[in-house]
Design a protein around this motif. Structure first.
Motif, PDB file in Angstrom:
ATOM      1  N   UNK A  65       0.846  -1.193   0.000  1.00 31.27           N
ATOM      2  CA  UNK A  65       0.000   0.000   0.000  1.00 31.27           C
ATOM      3  C   UNK A  65       0.880   1.240   0.000  1.00 31.27           C
ATOM      4  N   UNK A  66       0.798   2.019  -1.085  1.00 35.18           N
ATOM      5  CA  UNK A  66       1.575   3.266  -1.197  1.00 35.18           C
ATOM      6  C   UNK A  66       0.594   4.426  -1.149  1.00 35.18           C
ATOM      7  N   UNK A  67       0.371   4.963   0.034  1.00 37.07           N
ATOM      8  CA  UNK A  67      -0.619   6.039   0.189  1.00 37.07           C
ATOM      9  C   UNK A  67       0.105   7.352   0.455  1.00 37.07           C
ATOM     10  N   UNK A  68       0.126   8.194  -0.585  1.00 30.69           N
ATOM     11  CA  UNK A  68       0.762   9.512  -0.487  1.00 30.69           C
ATOM     12  C   UNK A  68      -0.219  10.542   0.056  1.00 30.69           C
ATOM     13  N   UNK A  69      -1.443  10.126   0.327  1.00 31.42           N
ATOM     14  CA  UNK A  69      -2.505  11.021   0.789  1.00 31.42           C
ATOM     15  C   UNK A  69      -3.300  10.256   1.851  1.00 31.42           C
ATOM     16  N   UNK A  70      -3.939  10.980   2.756  1.00 28.09           N
ATOM     17  CA  UNK A  70      -4.647  10.345   3.881  1.00 28.09           C
ATOM     18  C   UNK A  70      -5.786   9.447   3.398  1.00 28.09           C
ATOM     19  N   UNK A  83      -5.378  -9.470   2.830  1.00 29.22           N
ATOM     20  CA  UNK A  83      -5.156 -10.518   3.836  1.00 29.22           C
ATOM     21  C   UNK A  83      -6.166 -11.646   3.677  1.00 29.22           C
ATOM     22  N   UNK A  84      -7.411 -11.300   3.346  1.00 28.08           N
ATOM     23  CA  UNK A  84      -8.422 -12.345   3.147  1.00 28.08           C
ATOM     24  C   UNK A  84      -8.106 -13.209   1.934  1.00 28.08           C
ATOM     25  N   UNK A  85      -7.302 -12.668   1.017  1.00 25.17           N
ATOM     26  CA  UNK A  85      -6.868 -13.452  -0.147  1.00 25.17           C
ATOM     27  C   UNK A  85      -5.556 -14.181   0.121  1.00 25.17           C
ATOM     28  N   UNK A  86      -5.038 -14.065   1.348  1.00 27.39           N
ATOM     29  CA  UNK A  86      -3.832 -14.805   1.724  1.00 27.39           C
ATOM     30  C   UNK A  86      -2.530 -14.098   1.415  1.00 27.39           C
ATOM     31  N   UNK A  87      -2.571 -12.829   0.977  1.00 25.20           N
ATOM     32  CA  UNK A  87      -1.338 -12.111   0.632  1.00 25.20           C
ATOM     33  C   UNK A  87      -0.647 -11.561   1.880  1.00 25.20           C
ATOM     34  N   UNK A  88       0.663 -11.317   1.746  1.00 29.63           N
ATOM     35  CA  UNK A  88       1.367 -10.501   2.737  1.00 29.63           C
ATOM     36  C   UNK A  88       1.128  -9.041   2.356  1.00 29.63           C
ATOM     37  N   UNK A  89       0.891  -8.186   3.364  1.00 32.83           N
ATOM     38  CA  UNK A  89       0.574  -6.778   3.085  1.00 32.83           C
ATOM     39  C   UNK A  89       1.574  -5.878   3.797  1.00 32.83           C
ATOM     40  N   UNK A  90       2.131  -4.930   3.045  1.00 34.98           N
ATOM     41  CA  UNK A  90       3.014  -3.931   3.644  1.00 34.98           C
ATOM     42  C   UNK A  90       2.420  -2.550   3.418  1.00 34.98           C
ATOM     43  N   UNK A  91       2.273  -1.796   4.501  1.00 34.02           N
ATOM     44  CA  UNK A  91       1.833  -0.406   4.393  1.00 34.02           C
ATOM     45  C   UNK A  91       3.075   0.469   4.451  1.00 34.02           C
ATOM     46  N   UNK A  92       3.464   1.021   3.315  1.00 35.20           N
ATOM     47  CA  UNK A  92       4.694   1.816   3.258  1.00 35.20           C
ATOM     48  C   UNK A  92       4.408   3.208   3.828  1.00 35.20           C
ATOM     49  N   UNK A  93       5.180   3.590   4.827  1.00 30.48           N
ATOM     50  CA  UNK A  93       5.014   4.928   5.417  1.00 30.48           C
ATOM     51  C   UNK A  93       5.793   5.923   4.558  1.00 30.48           C
ATOM     52  N   UNK A 119       1.822  -6.403  -6.176  1.00 26.64           N
ATOM     53  CA  UNK A 119       0.773  -5.406  -6.451  1.00 26.64           C
ATOM     54  C   UNK A 119       1.083  -4.134  -5.660  1.00 26.64           C
ATOM     55  N   UNK A 120       1.052  -2.996  -6.345  1.00 24.55           N
ATOM     56  CA  UNK A 120       1.089  -1.690  -5.675  1.00 24.55           C
ATOM     57  C   UNK A 120      -0.324  -1.122  -5.654  1.00 24.55           C
ATOM     58  N   UNK A 121      -0.799  -0.742  -4.477  1.00 22.70           N
ATOM     59  CA  UNK A 121      -2.071  -0.020  -4.345  1.00 22.70           C
ATOM     60  C   UNK A 121      -1.687   1.432  -4.069  1.00 22.70           C
ATOM     61  N   UNK A 122      -2.087   2.342  -4.964  1.00 28.72           N
ATOM     62  CA  UNK A 122      -1.534   3.704  -4.939  1.00 28.72           C
ATOM     63  C   UNK A 122      -2.625   4.749  -4.756  1.00 28.72           C
ATOM     64  N   UNK A 123      -2.480   5.566  -3.729  1.00 31.06           N
ATOM     65  CA  UNK A 123      -3.275   6.800  -3.622  1.00 31.06           C
ATOM     66  C   UNK A 123      -2.317   7.976  -3.708  1.00 31.06           C
ATOM     67  N   UNK A 124      -2.699   8.961  -4.511  1.00 34.11           N
ATOM     68  CA  UNK A 124      -1.803  10.107  -4.716  1.00 34.11           C
ATOM     69  C   UNK A 124      -2.634  11.361  -4.948  1.00 34.11           C
ATOM     70  N   UNK A 125      -2.159  12.492  -4.485  1.00 32.56           N
ATOM     71  CA  UNK A 125      -2.860  13.761  -4.673  1.00 32.56           C
ATOM     72  C   UNK A 125      -2.812  14.285  -6.097  1.00 32.56           C
ATOM     73  N   UNK A 126      -1.893  13.750  -6.914  1.00 30.51           N
ATOM     74  CA  UNK A 126      -1.765  14.218  -8.299  1.00 30.51           C
ATOM     75  C   UNK A 126      -2.537  13.308  -9.246  1.00 30.51           C
TER      76      UNK A 126
END
Ligand code: CP
Length: 328
Positions: A65-70, A83-93, A119-126
Motif C-alpha cells: 500500500x503506497x498512500x501519499x494522501x490520507x 489478507x483475506x486473499x492470503x497475501x502478505x501486506x506492507x503499508x509503506x510509510x 501489487x502496488x495499491x496507490x493513492x496520490x494527490x496528483x
C-alpha cells in the motif's frame, strides 16, 4: 501526468486478452469488464449470511500500500481484502521513506519491486500518478488506483455499483442523483463512467454551477441546481463530501448556506422515491452535505458501502493478479 484519452488509459490497464492487469480507471472499460468485477466480488459474499469469505487466491503474493494522501476506508479495506486473499501486506510509510531524502519515485518503485512486490495499491494527490507508476513498473507488478487527485477512484465507484445493484436493483431501471461537489470529486467522475457503461436509466447531478466541471455539458448528464427537482423520484441519492482541500478559490458561499441549499436532509429526501437508498463515499461532514439522521437512518447504506469495499477490492486484486500472470 496526462493521459489524452480513455482509450490510452484503458490500453495500459488491459492485457492482450483484454483482461485487467492494472485497475486505473472505470473510463473506457466495457460493460462486460465492469460486470466481471461485480460478479467476482459477489462470489466472495456468502449468499445466506452476507459474510465475506476468505480465499487463497493471493497466497504467497505481496501487496504494498503506497498512500501519499490520507485515507481510512480505502487503505484499510485494501489491507483487509489482501489478507483475506492470503497475501502478505506492507503499508509503506511514505513520510518516513527515502523519497523524503531525495530518492525519486521511480527509484523507490524499483527498490520495492526488488523486495518482491506483486501489487502496488496507490493513492496520490496528483491526477495521473497511478498511471505513471503503471507505466514504470515491470510486467510482473499490477498497479491499482486507490484515488488520484480529481481524476479517478475506480474501486470506490465499483463498490458503489455493487451497493446499488444489491440494494436498488438492475441499473437499467434506476435514476441516480449525485449531489454536491462534482467538480473536485474523483468519486463522481468514476461513478458517472461506471453508471453510463452499466446502463443506468438516468444519471443526474445536483450542484451549484460553481461546483460543476467546466466540460460537464458534454457528458450527457442531467444537471439540476435545485434539490427538489433533482431528487424527484430518484432511486439512489449519493451525497459527496465537500472537498475543502481541493478548493483553489472560494467557490462556495459557506458551509451553512451549502447545507441549506444542498444538504441531504430528511425533508429533502422526501422528494426521492420512498424506497430510495442513500449513499456517501465518506468521510462524512455531518451537517454540511448530509444530516446525521439521514446518514444513520433506515434508507442509508453508507456502512454497507464500506463493507462491500472489501469484496470489491478482493475482486480487483485477484483479477489484476490473474491478468498479470496471463500476460507473462
Ligand atoms: N471514500 C474514501 O476514499 O475514503 P478514504 O479517504 O477514507 O479512503
Amino acid at each position: 501526468m496526462h493521459f489524452s484519452s480513455a482509450h490510452e488509459a484503458s490500453r495500459l490497464q488491459l492485457n492482450a486478452q483484454n483482461r485487467l492487469r492494472h485497475f486505473l480507471t472505470t473510463e473506457g472499460l466495457s460493460r462486460a469488464q465492469l460486470t466481471e468485477i461485480l460478479d467476482t466480488a459477489e462470489g466472495f459474499i456468502d449468499p445466506v449470511s452476507g459474510v465475506i469469505r476468505n480465499s487463497p487466491l493471493l497466497a504467497g503474493r505481496t501487496v504494498m500500500n503506497l498512500f501519499f494522501e490520507a485515507s481510512t476506508r480505502t487503505r484499510t479495506t485494501f489491507e483487509v481484502a489482501a489478507k483475506r486473499l492470503g497475501a502478505d501486506v506492507l503499508n509503506i510509510d511514505i513520510s518516513k521513506s527515502s523519497t523524503s531524502k531525495g530518492e525519486t519515485l521511480r527509484d523507490m518503485l524499483w527498490n520495492l519491486e526488488a523486495m518482491t512486490a506483486d501489487i502496488f495499491v496507490v493513492r496520490h494527490g496528483d491526477s495521473g500518478a497511478p498511471h505513471f507508476i503503471a507505466s514504470q513498473v515491470t510486467s510482473k507488478v499490477a498497479v491499482i488506483n486507490a484515488g488520484d487527485g480529481r481524476h479517478a477512484h475506480p474501486t470506490q465507484a465499483m463498490l458503489d455499483m455493487l451497493t446499488i445493484r444489491r440494494h436498488a436493483g438492475a441499473f437499467e431501471n434506476l435514476s441516480v442523483a449525485i449531489i454536491g461537489d462534482i467538480r473536485h470529486s474523483r468519486v463522481a467522475r468514476s461513478e458517472i463512467h461506471a453508471l453510463q457503461t452499466l446502463g443506468a436509466k438516468e444519471i443526474r447531478v445536483i450542484a451549484p454551477r460553481t461546483l460543476l466541471p467546466r466540460d460537464f455539458d458534454n457528458l450527457g448528464i442531467k444537471v439540476f441546481e435545485r434539490m427538489e427537482e433533482g431528487l424527484a423520484d430518484v432511486d439512489v441519492a449519493i451525497a459527496l463530501r465537500i472537498q475543502n482541500e481541493r478548493m483553489e478559490s472560494a467557490l462556495l458561499p459557506g458551509a451553512d448556506e451549502f447545507y441549506t441549499l444542498y444538504g441531504l436532509t430528511r425533508d429533502k429526501l422526501k422528494y426521492a422515491k420512498p424506497t430510495a437508498i442513500v449513499m456517501h463515499p465518506g468521510p462524512i461532514n455531518r451537517g454540511v452535505e448530509i444530516e446525521s439522521e439521514v446518514a444513520d437512518g433506515p434508507q442509508s447504506v453508507i456502512l454497507k458501502q464500506v463493507n462491500y469495499g472489501i469484496a470489491v477490492r478482493m475482486a480487483v486484486l485477484s483479477l489484476a493478479m490473474q491478468g498479470q500472470l496471463d500476460q507473462r
